[in-house]
Design an enzyme around this catalytic site. Structure first.
Site, PDB file in Angstrom:
ATOM      1  CB  SER A   1      -0.865  -0.005   1.265  1.00 57.18           C
ATOM      2  OG  SER A   1      -1.627   1.179   1.345  1.00 57.18           O
TER       3      SER A   1
ATOM      4  CE1 TYR B   1      -4.110  -2.358   5.045  1.00 55.28           C
ATOM      5  CE2 TYR B   1      -3.223  -0.168   4.668  1.00 55.28           C
ATOM      6  CZ  TYR B   1      -3.780  -1.338   4.178  1.00 55.28           C
ATOM      7  OH  TYR B   1      -4.006  -1.476   2.835  1.00 55.28           O
TER       8      TYR B   1
HETATM    9  P1  NAP Z   1     -11.374  -6.417   0.951  1.00 55.13           P
HETATM   10  O1  NAP Z   1     -12.464  -5.976   0.039  1.00 55.13           O
HETATM   11  O2  NAP Z   1     -11.585  -6.289   2.420  1.00 55.13           O
HETATM   12  O3  NAP Z   1     -10.975  -7.931   0.595  1.00 55.13           O
HETATM   13  C1  NAP Z   1     -10.036  -8.605   1.382  1.00 55.13           C
HETATM   14  C2  NAP Z   1     -10.049 -10.067   0.995  1.00 55.13           C
HETATM   15  O4  NAP Z   1      -9.105 -10.767   1.826  1.00 55.13           O
HETATM   16  C3  NAP Z   1     -11.392 -10.728   1.191  1.00 55.13           C
HETATM   17  O5  NAP Z   1     -11.628 -11.628   0.130  1.00 55.13           O
HETATM   18  C4  NAP Z   1     -11.201 -11.487   2.495  1.00 55.13           C
HETATM   19  O6  NAP Z   1     -12.039 -12.607   2.621  1.00 55.13           O
HETATM   20  C5  NAP Z   1      -9.755 -11.914   2.355  1.00 55.13           C
HETATM   21  N1  NAP Z   1      -9.141 -12.315   3.612  1.00 55.13           N
HETATM   22  C6  NAP Z   1      -9.103 -11.624   4.780  1.00 55.13           C
HETATM   23  N2  NAP Z   1      -8.460 -12.338   5.715  1.00 55.13           N
HETATM   24  C7  NAP Z   1      -8.074 -13.505   5.128  1.00 55.13           C
HETATM   25  C8  NAP Z   1      -7.374 -14.643   5.579  1.00 55.13           C
HETATM   26  N3  NAP Z   1      -6.933 -14.751   6.836  1.00 55.13           N
HETATM   27  N4  NAP Z   1      -7.135 -15.655   4.686  1.00 55.13           N
HETATM   28  C9  NAP Z   1      -7.597 -15.584   3.418  1.00 55.13           C
HETATM   29  N5  NAP Z   1      -8.269 -14.516   2.933  1.00 55.13           N
HETATM   30  C10 NAP Z   1      -8.507 -13.491   3.778  1.00 55.13           C
HETATM   31  O7  NAP Z   1     -10.034  -5.630   0.661  1.00 55.13           O
HETATM   32  P2  NAP Z   1      -9.428  -4.979  -0.682  1.00 55.13           P
HETATM   33  O8  NAP Z   1      -9.664  -3.514  -0.618  1.00 55.13           O
HETATM   34  O9  NAP Z   1      -9.852  -5.754  -1.857  1.00 55.13           O
HETATM   35  O10 NAP Z   1      -7.876  -5.177  -0.380  1.00 55.13           O
HETATM   36  C11 NAP Z   1      -7.110  -6.234  -0.913  1.00 55.13           C
HETATM   37  C12 NAP Z   1      -5.637  -5.932  -0.654  1.00 55.13           C
HETATM   38  O11 NAP Z   1      -5.310  -4.671  -1.253  1.00 55.13           O
HETATM   39  C13 NAP Z   1      -5.303  -5.810   0.813  1.00 55.13           C
HETATM   40  O12 NAP Z   1      -4.029  -6.375   1.070  1.00 55.13           O
HETATM   41  C14 NAP Z   1      -5.249  -4.319   1.043  1.00 55.13           C
HETATM   42  O13 NAP Z   1      -4.431  -3.956   2.125  1.00 55.13           O
HETATM   43  C15 NAP Z   1      -4.673  -3.852  -0.278  1.00 55.13           C
HETATM   44  N6  NAP Z   1      -4.936  -2.423  -0.529  1.00 55.13           N
HETATM   45  C16 NAP Z   1      -6.200  -2.002  -0.783  1.00 55.13           C
HETATM   46  C17 NAP Z   1      -6.411  -0.656  -1.048  1.00 55.13           C
HETATM   47  C18 NAP Z   1      -7.762  -0.138  -1.421  1.00 55.13           C
HETATM   48  O14 NAP Z   1      -7.895   1.074  -1.613  1.00 55.13           O
HETATM   49  N7  NAP Z   1      -8.775  -0.957  -1.551  1.00 55.13           N
HETATM   50  C19 NAP Z   1      -5.345   0.239  -0.990  1.00 55.13           C
HETATM   51  C20 NAP Z   1      -4.076  -0.228  -0.682  1.00 55.13           C
HETATM   52  C21 NAP Z   1      -3.879  -1.580  -0.474  1.00 55.13           C
HETATM   53  P3  NAP Z   1     -13.584 -12.461   3.166  1.00 55.13           P
HETATM   54  O15 NAP Z   1     -14.337 -11.845   2.027  1.00 55.13           O
HETATM   55  O16 NAP Z   1     -13.985 -13.858   3.433  1.00 55.13           O
HETATM   56  O17 NAP Z   1     -13.510 -11.607   4.379  1.00 55.13           O
END
Ligand code: NAP
Length: 271
Positions: free
Chosen positions: A149, A163
């Site tokens: 991130s 985080y």
């Molecule tokens: P999200 O919508 O919350 O999705 C997270 C995913 O991770 C979900 O499918 C969740 O499963 C899964 N997960 C959580 N804990 C887990 C575990 N212990 N084992 C296996 N799967 C697990 O988040 P997102 O925004 O798509 O983010 C995805 C990645 O991008 C993350 O690493 C986040 O830090 C990074 N990121 C996102 C942003 C942004 O703006 N969105 C910015 C910077 C970085 P469930 O659905 O079952 O809970």
């Protein structure tokens, strides 16, 4: 042209958000997709979300399967990786995407909440990489992409201590692995997203302003030079490039993907 035909990709946390967006794009370039998600009674939607994701991918003509793997549990990760290799013969691409973000003031941050971030965001990536590395070494081919991130590595807002720390640690892991496997046909790179509209961002907006989360999302968009959040499919295009043969000489890099959000020096000076 990116061509991922014959490639097998494991995407952790691939059932929604960024993971699902990347799965769709890599799959559209021909990759077989294995989704790793933890299905637990305390997360009643998780099984349904993964089932829906696999159906969505298959409806797009993408060869895909879901695996019940909690990335924090080494044994589950190891057996998930074995199953993928049994099902599809190998693993070429690993995207360490599973992550959590919970806003909390540092003085209120419990050890449990800190460890939850470290376990999913950093130990999860460690476990998955450890489990796939032998197969990649054997095949002399691997593309590992860590979803870090800009938070913690370039910028930060209040409430993100756990985080931010975990996402910065993921850069250390990326560099260390990149140098260690540079001569083995394996590349390791990080993507540093800014704001991409997903459930995680929606939840953080609700934690920041439970009454009017929309105002937070609008505020974020107005602070980004491109005046909008990124999309999961746009992120997928970058991941697909890093996963492709074309990116074979790129390793250990930090790829900022943020619509220019970390660029402004003051945000007010200028013409
Ligand atoms: P999200 O919508 O919350 O999705 C997270 C995913 O991770 C979900 O499918 C969740 O499963 C899964 N997960 C959580 N804990 C887990 C575990 N212990 N084992 C296996 N799967 C697990 O988040 P997102 O925004 O798509 O983010 C995805 C990645 O991008 C993350 O690493 C986040 O830090 C990074 N990121 C996102 C942003 C942004 O703006 N969105 C910015 C910077 C970085 P469930 O659905 O079952 O809970």
């Amino acid at each position: 042209m990116i061509n991922l035909k014959e490639r097998v990709a494991v995407i952790t946390g691939g059932s929604r958000g960024n993971g699902l967006g990347m799965a769709k794009v890599l799959g559209s370039y021909g990759a077989t997709i294995a989704l790793f998600n933890d299905i637990k009674p305390e997360k009643p939607m998780s099984g349904i979300t993964m089932e829906n994701a696999v159906k969505e991918l298959r409806d797009m003509g993408i060869h895909s399967k879901g695996y019940n793997v909690d990335v924090t549990e080494r044994e589950q990760v190891e057996s998930g990786v074995c199953e993928v290799i049994q099902d599809f013969g190998k693993i070429d691409i690993l995207i360490n995407n599973a992550g959590i973000a919970r806003l909390c003031k540092f003085e209120n941050m419990t050890d449990e909440l800190r460890d939850l971030h470290f376990n999913v965001n950093i130990i999860g990536a460690w476990n998955c990489t450890k489990a796939v590395i032998e197969n990649m070494m054997k095949n002399k081919y691997g593309r590992i992409i860590n979803i870090s991130s800009v938070t913690g590595t370039v910028v930060c807002d209040s409430g993100f201590t756990a985080y931010a720390t975990s996402k910065a640690a993921l850069i250390g892991l990326t560099k260390a692995l990149a140098v260690e496997y540079a001569n083995s046909g394996i590349t390791v790179n990080a993507i540093l997203p800014g704001y991409i509209y997903t459930e995680m961002v929606q939840k953080s907006a609700e934690e920041s302003n439970p009454v009017n989360p929309e105002s937070i999302l609008n505020g974020i968009a107005s602070g980004i030079p491109m005046k909008r959040l990124g999309t999961t499919e746009e992120l997928g295009e970058l991941a697909a490039f890093l996963a492709s043969d074309a990116a074979g000489y790129i390793t250990g890099t930090q790829n900022i993907f943020d619509g220019g959000s970390t660029l402004p020096e003051t945000g007010c000076m200028g013409v």
